[in-house]
Design an enzyme around this catalytic site. Structure first.
Site, PDB file in Angstrom:
ATOM      1  N   ASN B 182     123.036  26.088  18.877  1.00 53.28           N
ATOM      2  CA  ASN B 182     122.144  24.674  18.525  1.00 53.28           C
ATOM      3  C   ASN B 182     122.907  23.447  19.086  1.00 53.28           C
ATOM      4  OD1 ASN B 182     119.668  24.763  17.324  1.00 53.28           O
ATOM      5  ND2 ASN B 182     120.277  25.132  15.709  1.00 53.28           N
ATOM      6  N   PRO B 184     122.766  20.746  21.072  1.00 59.72           N
ATOM      7  CA  PRO B 184     122.647  19.138  20.702  1.00 59.72           C
ATOM      8  C   PRO B 184     123.096  18.945  19.327  1.00 59.72           C
ATOM      9  CG  PRO B 184     120.716  20.177  21.819  1.00 59.72           C
ATOM     10  CD  PRO B 184     121.487  21.348  21.229  1.00 59.72           C
ATOM     11  N   ASP B 185     123.108  19.783  18.206  1.00 59.74           N
ATOM     12  CA  ASP B 185     123.538  19.350  17.084  1.00 59.74           C
ATOM     13  C   ASP B 185     125.185  19.345  16.935  1.00 59.74           C
ATOM     14  OD1 ASP B 185     120.977  19.368  15.910  1.00 59.74           O
ATOM     15  OD2 ASP B 185     121.067  21.222  15.034  1.00 59.74           O
ATOM     16  N   GLN B 186     125.703  20.056  17.759  1.00 56.20           N
ATOM     17  CA  GLN B 186     126.984  19.910  17.852  1.00 56.20           C
ATOM     18  C   GLN B 186     127.560  18.807  18.700  1.00 56.20           C
ATOM     19  OE1 GLN B 186     128.167  22.245  15.567  1.00 56.20           O
ATOM     20  NE2 GLN B 186     125.984  23.514  15.791  1.00 56.20           N
ATOM     21  N   GLN B 216     119.390  12.388  19.635  1.00 54.50           N
ATOM     22  CA  GLN B 216     120.167  13.776  20.044  1.00 54.50           C
ATOM     23  C   GLN B 216     119.229  14.079  21.421  1.00 54.50           C
ATOM     24  OE1 GLN B 216     120.004  15.496  15.676  1.00 54.50           O
ATOM     25  NE2 GLN B 216     121.049  16.855  17.236  1.00 54.50           N
TER      26      GLN B 216
END
Lengths: 326, 367
Positions: B182, B184-186, B216
């Site tokens: 995932n 973009p969450d990181q 994001q």
């Protein structure tokens, strides 16, 4: 907004970096420092700026990478003392700066030649992109370098704010492993067998072909009923698709039902129908399509030359306005 | 149990900065964790009816008693934070949070847009009441725009932000990183932490906080900045598999694919990344975790109790990468946090009796 680092002098040593990945990371950190108000000086070696010829090239022969990372910044000699320097390990260590941010492959010490593809391979980011027996695929663009640049800027900003006289080290390998944390956390928390089993699971998040391109097919267990009803095929009510585990087990059969439905609809039709049911499906958009994307346009994200502002709006309610950092 | 502090507490570049963390899962919670890694104090606020979804995980069940404290991934990410559990839908809980915010420098949140406002915590109101507060709102699409409410996970944003179109084989379909990365969450955490620190630096000069509206999806596109510029100039790049994006073969009019000098080749049962002058094995998770570079690095660290914990991507000479405290159990720091915010003991006890301040959720595990 009052720029955060007005009056602070930052030395960008990206033109003297030991490798391209380093250079891109360093220049990204310096770009952010400049955007947040620092005076950034970027000396270039007598032989010219290695970034000036880096593809993708624009029709005038100039580098889009250089335009993105360096636009609006001063070039000049590295005379005098700096509040901070960001560079490769050797150049930053030798810089006359209170805070020296050193970007390296593995941290302080030896700094072997390394590419971004190599960083993705060593950190597990490439193996996370392996499925279906095909060679694993790198992420587009310069993700390992730019992510390390974001980390380097955060270290730089915190040190500048605190007036630190210190070194800060950013390892591109550690940054890539940090991004891909769930892989190694699974090994540490659940064991090697669990990690191998996790890696071997068929991928239920993927792209699907639509009539006019692709969409990202992304959903959690709680979204299944909505996705099932969206597609509307009675076979999806069969017990073999009732749970997350059984869907993974019967992935090929599931895909054989889902794929024709997606292929028969446009990205816009699929997205509208999915979003109406709060299923997190969205269209795969190319950079060219993003130039006219309505969300980016409404937020003033891209300039006329395609250059993005920082992905941040700095909202000042007192003045009743939102101001963007350039 | 709130584990004892170690010698590392009380220093670092953000020493003295107090963060209230309404961040869930990774994008919010790991941004706050990076501020903690820089020396800030972080209080994570959840509600008895509003747990961080990371507390549900397949490794724990209702039979485990305090299952909500057993999630290994939750504890991995939220190590070092204090835990405050308040029912924000109850006016008494909201009032208590307001007292905590009086002493806070930063508020981090990544709720679905509109949820914060439904609590009476919309950023405009908070900014008026707490002019020095830096509010970081991390969202998929940003605070406004026609697609503000488009529901997305990280990999959806890879598609809508342009990354998927440039990822994947030249002769195949575009690709997303999927649920285990995932991306973009990181990556948003690295940017959000820097933006928050910058807002604190601006506040040092002006006394004024800020509301940071972090999208994001915009970050995902930003990290392809040169590709957007090239596309605007009429020279968009093709998807080029493992080809080097900055090598001649990746240019329009030239042969895209595996020819530009960087490729991934079969190596026995596995794969090897190869480039002019070098190569590296494509490691799986087990090989990464077992490598010398990983063991000597900072991406995964240990709490004083020996629990594996999320590491950090930077270290200073005077502030090495280390984890001073493990995770706090849900609500373990209710009394200490509320007392430090000036609530009298009898008021805290009344909140506890009413279940507004709690140490257990009101529901069972979801998984």
């Amino acid at each position: 907004m009052t720029p955060a680092f007005t009056g602070r002098r930052v030395l960008d040593l990206s033109a003297f970096a030991p490798g391209r990945a380093h250079a891109l990371a360093i220049a990204m950190a310096a770009k952010l420092a400049a955007a947040f108000g620092a005076t950034v000086v970027r000396p270039v070696p007598p032989g010219g700026d290695p970034m000036a010829a880096l593809p993708p090239l624009l029709p005038d022969g100039s580098s889009a990478v250089a335009r993105f990372l360096l636009a609006g910044r001063a070039e000049g000699p590295a005379d005098g003392r700096f509040d901070a320097a960001v560079g490769g390990f050797g150049a930053a260590t030798a810089a006359d700066a209170a805070l020296r941010v050193r970007v390296s492959v593995f941290g302080p010490g030896d700094d072997p030649p390394m590419t971004e593809l190599g960083l993705m391979a060593l950190s597990g980011m490439l193996s996370a992109m392996e499925w279906g027996g095909r060679a694993p695929c790198r992420l587009g663009g310069h993700q390992p370098a730019y992510a390390a640049g974001l980390a380097a800027f955060t270290a730089l900003a915190a040190g500048l704010r605190a007036g630190m006289r210190d070194v800060a080290d950013v390892s591109m390998f550690d940054t890539a492993c940090w991004l891909n944390w769930k892989a190694t956390a699974t090994v540490a928390l659940k064991g090697a067998d669990a990690a191998r089993a996790e890696a071997a699971r068929p991928r239920d998040w993927r792209t699907a072909r639509a009539r006019d391109g692709h969409v990202a097919l992304v959903y959690m267990a709680k979204d299944w009923a909505a996705l099932r009803d969206l597609v509307g095929d009675p076979r999806l009510h069969e017990p073999c698709f009732a749970t997350q585990a059984s869907r993974v087990e019967n992935m090929a059969a599931l895909d054989a039902i889902l794929d024709p439905w997606f292929a028969a609809h446009t990205r816009a039709e699929i997205t509208a129908a999915a979003q109406a049911r709060r299923v997190p499906v969205g269209p795969v958009l190319t950079p060219a399509e993003l130039l006219t994307d309505r969300q980016h346009a409404a937020r003033g994200f891209l300039g006329p030359d395609g250059a993005p502002r920082l992905p941040l709006r700095w909202v000042s309610y007192g003045a009743g306005e939102a101001r963007d950092v350039a | 149990m709130s584990r004892e502090g170690g010698p590392r507490e009380g220093g670092g570049p953000l020493a003295g900065v107090r963060v209230v963390d309404l961040g869930w899962l990774t994008a919010g919670a790991a941004s706050s964790a990076l501020l903690l890694d820089l020396g800030a104090e972080v209080v994570k606020v959840e509600g008895p009816g509003a747990l961080d979804p990371f507390r549900d995980w397949a490794g724990a069940g209702a039979a485990d008693g305090d299952w909500w404290n057993r999630s290994a991934f939750y504890n991995f990410t939220n190590r070092g934070k204090r835990s405050l559990c308040l029912d924000l839908k109850d006016p008494r809980g909201l009032a208590a949070l307001m007292r905590v915010l009086e002493g806070a420098d930063v508020l981090v949140e990544n709720y679905r847009r509109g949820v914060l406002a439904s609590f009476g915590l919309d950023p405009a109101t908070l900014r008026r009441r707490f002019p020095r507060l830096v509010i970081a709102s991390i969202s998929s699409q940003g605070e406004d725009g026609p697609e503000r409410d488009m529901v997305s996970f990280g990999s959806t944003l890879e598609a809508t932000g342009g990354l998927a179109a440039l990822t994947g084989p030249a002769d195949g379909d575009p690709a997303v990183t999927g649920r285990n990365v995932n991306y973009p969450d990181q990556v948003v955490c690295l940017f959000a932490a820097g933006a928050i620190v910058s807002a604190l630096a601006a506040r040092d000069a002006t006394g004024e906080g800020a509301h940071l509206d972090l999208s994001q999806r915009e970050l995902t596109s930003f990290l392809l900045g040169e590709e957007l510029i090239a596309a605007a100039a009429g020279a968009p790049s093709p998807r080029a598999g493992n080809g080097d994006p900055a090598a001649p073969g990746g240019m329009p009019g030239e042969t895209p694919g595996e020819t530009p000098g960087e490729t991934v080749e079969r190596d026995g049962a596995g794969w090897r990344a190869v480039w002019p002058g070098g190569s590296a094995p494509v490691r799986d998770a087990v090989a990464v975790a077992g490598s010398e570079a990983f063991a000597g690095g900072t991406a995964l660290l240990r709490t004083p109790d020996g629990l594996p914990a999320k590491g950090m991507p930077f270290r200073y000479g005077t502030w090495p990468a280390a984890i001073a405290r493990g995770p706090s159990d849900l609500g373990a720091d209710n009394r200490a946090t509320l007392a430090a915010a000036g609530l009298p003991a009898e008021e805290i006890e009344a909140l506890e009796r009413a279940g507004v301040a709690a140490t257990r959720p009101r529901r069972g595990p979801l998984l």
